[in-house]
Design an enzyme around this catalytic site. Structure first.
Site, PDB file in Angstrom:
ATOM      1  N   GLU A 122      41.613  56.203  25.754  1.00 41.91           N
ATOM      2  CA  GLU A 122      40.425  55.368  26.009  1.00 41.91           C
ATOM      3  C   GLU A 122      39.308  55.758  25.057  1.00 41.91           C
ATOM      4  O   GLU A 122      39.204  56.915  24.651  1.00 41.91           O
ATOM      5  CB  GLU A 122      39.918  55.574  27.447  1.00 41.91           C
ATOM      6  CG  GLU A 122      39.926  54.375  28.340  1.00 41.91           C
ATOM      7  CD  GLU A 122      39.235  53.123  27.860  1.00 41.91           C
ATOM      8  OE1 GLU A 122      38.319  53.202  27.039  1.00 41.91           O
ATOM      9  OE2 GLU A 122      39.611  52.037  28.325  1.00 41.91           O
ATOM     10  N   ASP A 172      41.054  44.341  23.855  1.00 42.80           N
ATOM     11  CA  ASP A 172      39.985  43.540  23.243  1.00 42.80           C
ATOM     12  C   ASP A 172      40.596  42.649  22.164  1.00 42.80           C
ATOM     13  O   ASP A 172      41.232  43.144  21.241  1.00 42.80           O
ATOM     14  CB  ASP A 172      38.933  44.461  22.611  1.00 42.80           C
ATOM     15  CG  ASP A 172      38.281  45.340  23.678  1.00 42.80           C
ATOM     16  OD1 ASP A 172      38.020  44.825  24.767  1.00 42.80           O
ATOM     17  OD2 ASP A 172      38.055  46.529  23.409  1.00 42.80           O
ATOM     18  N   GLU A 214      49.293  54.299  28.322  1.00 41.54           N
ATOM     19  CA  GLU A 214      48.486  53.084  28.443  1.00 41.54           C
ATOM     20  C   GLU A 214      47.323  53.173  27.458  1.00 41.54           C
ATOM     21  O   GLU A 214      46.595  54.185  27.423  1.00 41.54           O
ATOM     22  CB  GLU A 214      47.942  52.869  29.865  1.00 41.54           C
ATOM     23  CG  GLU A 214      47.233  51.509  29.931  1.00 41.54           C
ATOM     24  CD  GLU A 214      46.623  51.150  31.275  1.00 41.54           C
ATOM     25  OE1 GLU A 214      46.670  51.939  32.223  1.00 41.54           O
ATOM     26  OE2 GLU A 214      46.066  50.026  31.350  1.00 41.54           O
ATOM     27  N   THR A 228      47.012  41.981  39.758  1.00 43.30           N
ATOM     28  CA  THR A 228      45.754  42.626  40.167  1.00 43.30           C
ATOM     29  C   THR A 228      44.848  41.547  40.769  1.00 43.30           C
ATOM     30  O   THR A 228      45.100  40.343  40.583  1.00 43.30           O
ATOM     31  CB  THR A 228      45.023  43.261  38.963  1.00 43.30           C
ATOM     32  OG1 THR A 228      44.587  42.209  38.112  1.00 43.30           O
ATOM     33  CG2 THR A 228      45.912  44.215  38.201  1.00 43.30           C
ATOM     34  N   LYS A 229      43.757  42.002  41.413  1.00 44.21           N
ATOM     35  CA  LYS A 229      42.884  40.996  42.038  1.00 44.21           C
ATOM     36  C   LYS A 229      42.252  40.089  40.978  1.00 44.21           C
ATOM     37  O   LYS A 229      42.032  38.910  41.200  1.00 44.21           O
ATOM     38  CB  LYS A 229      41.833  41.643  42.948  1.00 44.21           C
ATOM     39  CG  LYS A 229      40.843  42.538  42.267  1.00 44.21           C
ATOM     40  CD  LYS A 229      39.837  43.035  43.291  1.00 44.21           C
ATOM     41  CE  LYS A 229      38.795  43.849  42.570  1.00 44.21           C
ATOM     42  NZ  LYS A 229      38.341  45.035  43.002  1.00 44.21           N
ATOM     43  N   TYR A 230      41.990  40.658  39.778  1.00 43.20           N
ATOM     44  CA  TYR A 230      41.404  39.837  38.705  1.00 43.20           C
ATOM     45  C   TYR A 230      42.414  38.784  38.236  1.00 43.20           C
ATOM     46  O   TYR A 230      42.069  37.625  38.010  1.00 43.20           O
ATOM     47  CB  TYR A 230      40.990  40.703  37.511  1.00 43.20           C
ATOM     48  CG  TYR A 230      39.910  41.680  37.875  1.00 43.20           C
ATOM     49  CD1 TYR A 230      38.609  41.248  38.144  1.00 43.20           C
ATOM     50  CD2 TYR A 230      40.195  43.038  37.979  1.00 43.20           C
ATOM     51  CE1 TYR A 230      37.619  42.143  38.508  1.00 43.20           C
ATOM     52  CE2 TYR A 230      39.212  43.941  38.335  1.00 43.20           C
ATOM     53  CZ  TYR A 230      37.929  43.490  38.598  1.00 43.20           C
ATOM     54  OH  TYR A 230      36.948  44.378  38.967  1.00 43.20           O
ATOM     55  N   GLU A 231      43.672  39.231  38.098  1.00 38.16           N
ATOM     56  CA  GLU A 231      44.698  38.294  37.633  1.00 38.16           C
ATOM     57  C   GLU A 231      44.870  37.152  38.639  1.00 38.16           C
ATOM     58  O   GLU A 231      44.978  35.987  38.247  1.00 38.16           O
ATOM     59  CB  GLU A 231      46.027  39.037  37.421  1.00 38.16           C
ATOM     60  CG  GLU A 231      45.998  39.926  36.190  1.00 38.16           C
ATOM     61  CD  GLU A 231      47.189  40.863  36.092  1.00 38.16           C
ATOM     62  OE1 GLU A 231      47.506  41.281  34.973  1.00 38.16           O
ATOM     63  OE2 GLU A 231      47.800  41.207  37.130  1.00 38.16           O
TER      64      GLU A 231
HETATM   65  C1  LIG Z   1      38.993  44.583  27.894  1.00 38.82           C
HETATM   66  S1  LIG Z   1      39.126  46.232  28.435  1.00 38.82           S
HETATM   67  C2  LIG Z   1      40.573  46.207  29.466  1.00 38.82           C
HETATM   68  C3  LIG Z   1      40.608  47.368  30.403  1.00 38.82           C
HETATM   69  C4  LIG Z   1      41.844  47.477  31.310  1.00 38.82           C
HETATM   70  N1  LIG Z   1      43.073  47.629  30.583  1.00 38.82           N
HETATM   71  C5  LIG Z   1      41.934  46.277  32.234  1.00 38.82           C
HETATM   72  O1  LIG Z   1      42.969  45.585  32.214  1.00 38.82           O
HETATM   73  O2  LIG Z   1      40.999  46.033  32.984  1.00 38.82           O
HETATM   74  C6  LIG Z   1      39.716  47.032  26.951  1.00 38.82           C
HETATM   75  C7  LIG Z   1      39.641  48.559  27.057  1.00 38.82           C
HETATM   76  O3  LIG Z   1      40.291  49.108  25.916  1.00 38.82           O
HETATM   77  C8  LIG Z   1      39.528  50.192  25.409  1.00 38.82           C
HETATM   78  N2  LIG Z   1      39.856  50.259  23.974  1.00 38.82           N
HETATM   79  C9  LIG Z   1      39.547  49.325  23.037  1.00 38.82           C
HETATM   80  N3  LIG Z   1      40.022  49.680  21.837  1.00 38.82           N
HETATM   81  C10 LIG Z   1      40.668  50.870  22.021  1.00 38.82           C
HETATM   82  C11 LIG Z   1      41.359  51.761  21.142  1.00 38.82           C
HETATM   83  N4  LIG Z   1      41.472  51.484  19.839  1.00 38.82           N
HETATM   84  N5  LIG Z   1      41.891  52.884  21.660  1.00 38.82           N
HETATM   85  C12 LIG Z   1      41.749  53.170  22.984  1.00 38.82           C
HETATM   86  N6  LIG Z   1      41.099  52.364  23.859  1.00 38.82           N
HETATM   87  C13 LIG Z   1      40.568  51.238  23.386  1.00 38.82           C
HETATM   88  C14 LIG Z   1      38.098  49.826  25.722  1.00 38.82           C
HETATM   89  O4  LIG Z   1      37.261  50.972  25.792  1.00 38.82           O
HETATM   90  C15 LIG Z   1      38.226  49.125  27.059  1.00 38.82           C
HETATM   91  O5  LIG Z   1      38.095  50.026  28.141  1.00 38.82           O
END
Ligand SMILES: C[S@@+](CC[C@H](N)C(=O)[O-])C[C@H]1O[C@@H](n2cnc3c(N)ncnc32)[C@H](O)[C@@H]1O
Length: 300
Positions: free
Chosen positions: A47, A97, A22, A165-168
């Site tokens: 992460e 992101d 993931e 998920t609860k957010y979805e």
């Molecule tokens: C918008 S959050 C989504 C978190 C989680 N997957 C969720 O659904 O709630 C994006 C996550 O991706 C991580 N992230 C962003 N770019 C990344 C990269 N290049 N490699 C690893 N993690 C990354 C960020 O630190 C952040 O925790």
């Protein structure tokens, strides 16, 4: 192997086969759920957030899970450095992101270069599964995948009949659209000749300077281009008993490390090395940094 993988010192590639990865696991809920549902499988999370890593480690310990691993590393470098080719069965990206601004689009996780690397690490038939609520990100990903080739794509809109998920659930109830895109590895991609690379080395070979005195002040604020796409910058220097330190930032093809170079008096000469307090990923370019400090960080 411990849950937290120290990519700076672990033997590479990791001995994992049939792995699920993931990227950007955030709270860790999804990765933990996967790991619990399949105790025989192996699950690895990449992460960037230290807080997310700490949170996952606490939960894994509390719940006694032994099939889950993580490392704090950008996913590109994680795949590049740690994983064997054709060893991954599934890659998940949940709400990556989207990098809205045009100038930031090159940071998107699904840019062609990344998809190329992910494809190489996937087994034939292996899948990248992406959930997003950002349609332009989805379009971008589909375009990148189709120009690269080597993937079949399947797109669907999520609805309340699926496990969510609860957010979805909240987003759907607010009328937001959520998409699930699956890219399945089928055959070969186009060749991308110039993948970003860094080369790990076993030793950094500290330097020795005789009959000259260090002058790290002279390096403060200086920037160097060690080669194309490899840049070095020095910051403040410090002095202690029998040693001097200078802070440096090295960017190699976008792989960034911040560390201290130490210049230590030993008998009638000075040793130039990476400070033992800076844990670094040893690369060829770090050797060049030591060489440069030995050459330019001493009074003539
Ligand atoms: C918008 S959050 C989504 C978190 C989680 N997957 C969720 O659904 O709630 C994006 C996550 O991706 C991580 N992230 C962003 N770019 C990344 C990269 N290049 N490699 C690893 N993690 C990354 C960020 O630190 C952040 O925790």
């Amino acid at each position: 192997m411990r849950c937290l993988i120290n990519y700076k010192s672990v033997e590479k590639p990791l001995p994992f086969e049939d792995l699920t990865v993931e990227i950007g696991f955030g709270s860790g809920d999804f990765l933990i759920k996967l790991a619990k549902e399949d105790p025989k499988g192996r699950f690895l999370g990449f992460e960037l957030s230290g807080v997310a890593i700490e949170k996952l480690l606490r939960r894994v310990k509390r719940e006694g899970l032994e099939n889950i691993f993580c490392t704090r590393l950008d996913a590109y470098w994680g795949f590049y450095l740690l994983l064997k080719d054709s060893s991954v069965r599934k890659i998940y990206m949940n709400y990556p992101d989207p990098w809205f601004k045009k100038r930031d689009i090159k940071r998107r996780l699904t840019k062609r270069e990344n998809l190329y690397l992910f494809h190489r690490k996937l087994k034939e038939g292996g899948t990248i599964e992406i959930r997003t609520d950002h349609y332009p990100f989805l379009e971008f990903t589909l375009e990148e995948a189709s120009s690269l080739g080597g993937f079949s794509s399947y797109l669907e809109e999520l609805d309340t009949s699926q496990p969510l998920t609860k957010y979805e659930k909240r987003w759907l109830s607010m009328g937001k659209k959520i998409y699930r895109l699956r890219l399945v590895k089928r055959g070969k991609t186009l060749i991308i000749p110039e993948l970003r690379k860094i080369k790990e080395v076993k030793d950094l070979f500290p330097h020795k300077v005789e009959k000259r005195e260090p002058d790290l002040l002279a390096l403060e604020g200086r920037e160097y281009r060690l080669s194309e796409r490899v840049h070095l910058k020095f910051f403040s220097s410090y002095e202690g008993k029998g040693k001097k330190l200078i802070e440096a930032l090295l960017s190699e093809e976008g792989f960034v490390q911040k560390f201290f170079v130490e210049v230590r008096k030993k008998g009638n000469y000075w040793i130039i090395d990476i400070s033992p307090h800076s844990q670094v990923f040893r690369t060829e370019n770090l050797r060049k940094v030591l060489e440069l400090v030995a050459k330019e960080g001493f009074k003539p």
